[in-house]
Design an enzyme around this catalytic site. Structure first.
Site, PDB file in Angstrom:
ATOM      1  N   ASP A 150      30.855  40.143  32.293  1.00  0.00           N
ATOM      2  CA  ASP A 150      29.540  40.392  31.527  1.00  0.00           C
ATOM      3  C   ASP A 150      29.618  41.205  30.070  1.00  0.00           C
ATOM      4  O   ASP A 150      30.964  41.361  29.808  1.00  0.00           O
ATOM      5  CB  ASP A 150      28.692  41.349  32.637  1.00  0.00           C
ATOM      6  CG  ASP A 150      28.963  42.784  32.523  1.00  0.00           C
ATOM      7  OD1 ASP A 150      29.960  43.224  32.046  1.00  0.00           O
ATOM      8  OD2 ASP A 150      28.314  43.621  33.267  1.00  0.00           O
TER       9      ASP A 150
ATOM     10  N   CYS B  29      33.287  44.037  34.681  1.00  0.00           N
ATOM     11  CA  CYS B  29      32.000  44.242  34.332  1.00  0.00           C
ATOM     12  C   CYS B  29      32.173  45.851  34.043  1.00  0.00           C
ATOM     13  O   CYS B  29      33.159  46.255  33.941  1.00  0.00           O
ATOM     14  CB  CYS B  29      31.103  44.018  35.422  1.00  0.00           C
ATOM     15  SG  CYS B  29      31.277  45.173  37.080  1.00  0.00           S
TER      16      CYS B  29
ATOM     17  N   THR C 192      31.879  48.763  35.617  1.00  0.00           N
ATOM     18  CA  THR C 192      32.536  49.581  36.492  1.00  0.00           C
ATOM     19  C   THR C 192      33.582  48.557  37.634  1.00  0.00           C
ATOM     20  O   THR C 192      34.463  49.230  38.087  1.00  0.00           O
ATOM     21  CB  THR C 192      31.767  50.357  37.764  1.00  0.00           C
ATOM     22  OG1 THR C 192      31.128  49.687  38.385  1.00  0.00           O
ATOM     23  CG2 THR C 192      30.807  51.207  37.063  1.00  0.00           C
TER      24      THR C 192
ATOM     25  N   HIS D 286      49.086  42.233  50.857  1.00  0.00           N
ATOM     26  CA  HIS D 286      48.368  42.673  52.061  1.00  0.00           C
ATOM     27  C   HIS D 286      47.314  41.704  52.239  1.00  0.00           C
ATOM     28  O   HIS D 286      46.980  41.291  53.193  1.00  0.00           O
ATOM     29  CB  HIS D 286      48.238  44.009  52.254  1.00  0.00           C
ATOM     30  CG  HIS D 286      49.477  44.820  52.552  1.00  0.00           C
ATOM     31  ND1 HIS D 286      49.319  46.051  53.197  1.00  0.00           N
ATOM     32  CD2 HIS D 286      50.711  44.301  52.394  1.00  0.00           C
ATOM     33  CE1 HIS D 286      50.840  46.476  53.465  1.00  0.00           C
ATOM     34  NE2 HIS D 286      51.319  45.569  52.687  1.00  0.00           N
TER      35      HIS D 286
ATOM     36  N   HIS E 186      49.721  40.253  57.897  1.00  0.00           N
ATOM     37  CA  HIS E 186      48.663  40.208  57.118  1.00  0.00           C
ATOM     38  C   HIS E 186      47.839  38.796  57.179  1.00  0.00           C
ATOM     39  O   HIS E 186      46.639  38.885  56.933  1.00  0.00           O
ATOM     40  CB  HIS E 186      49.187  40.643  55.830  1.00  0.00           C
ATOM     41  CG  HIS E 186      49.953  41.799  55.697  1.00  0.00           C
ATOM     42  ND1 HIS E 186      49.395  43.004  56.023  1.00  0.00           N
ATOM     43  CD2 HIS E 186      51.261  41.827  55.517  1.00  0.00           C
ATOM     44  CE1 HIS E 186      50.378  43.845  55.751  1.00  0.00           C
ATOM     45  NE2 HIS E 186      51.432  43.399  55.478  1.00  0.00           N
TER      46      HIS E 186
END
Length: 150
Positions: free
Chosen positions: A11, A68, A70, A101, A136
């Site tokens: 963004d 973005c 955060t 994993h 996994h």
């Protein structure tokens, strides 16, 4: 890792970090297909770019980078798509575990929370770490986003 394509999107808050990462990828002989945004000037909505990433990422050997402010919103939006395993990473360890994993196919960052040098180190680790498989794989399959669906 067998990498056919890398897509990158952000963004407005992530635009500058996205451009820096694109240049960094070239030093690793990797090229990212830029899905936008193309400026930090106008406010845009991160879900639009997460959705665009999901539309473009179609094969098992295709990967993405999302950014973005955060990293939280864009990773949540990306993970709404069944074939996406987007990991919001904060350090080299989480970038490694996202691949080893969780078989993540997208790494996400927060431009306001991640230093460019840290993002570069995480990218190196993410794109050099193979999925471990084994126990996994069973766990990733339980996420409902099976690798075979790509």
């Amino acid at each position: 890792m067998n990498i056919e394509k890398i897509f990158i999107a952000s963004d407005h808050a992530g635009f500058e970090l996205k451009d820096e990462i694109k240049k960094f990828l070239q030093t690793l002989n990797l090229t990212a297909i830029d899905l936008g945004t193309n400026s930090s000037e106008a406010s845009v909505d991160y879900p639009d770019f997460a959705n665009l990433m999901a539309e473009n990422l179609k094969n098992q050997n295709e990967y993405g980078i999302l950014i973005c402010g955060t990293g939280i919103g864009i990773s949540i939006a990306a993970n709404r798509h069944k074939h996406i395993r987007c990991a919001l990473c904060h350090d080299i360890y989480t970038a490694s575990m996202a691949r080893e994993h969780n078989d993540a196919n997208i790494i996400a960052f927060g431009a306001r929370t991640t230093k460019p040098e840290d993002a570069k180190e995480m990218i190196k680790k993410f794109f050099s770490t193979e999925f471990a498989g084994g126990r996994h794989l069973r766990r990733v399959d339980k996420l409902g986003c099976c690798r075979a669906q790509l």
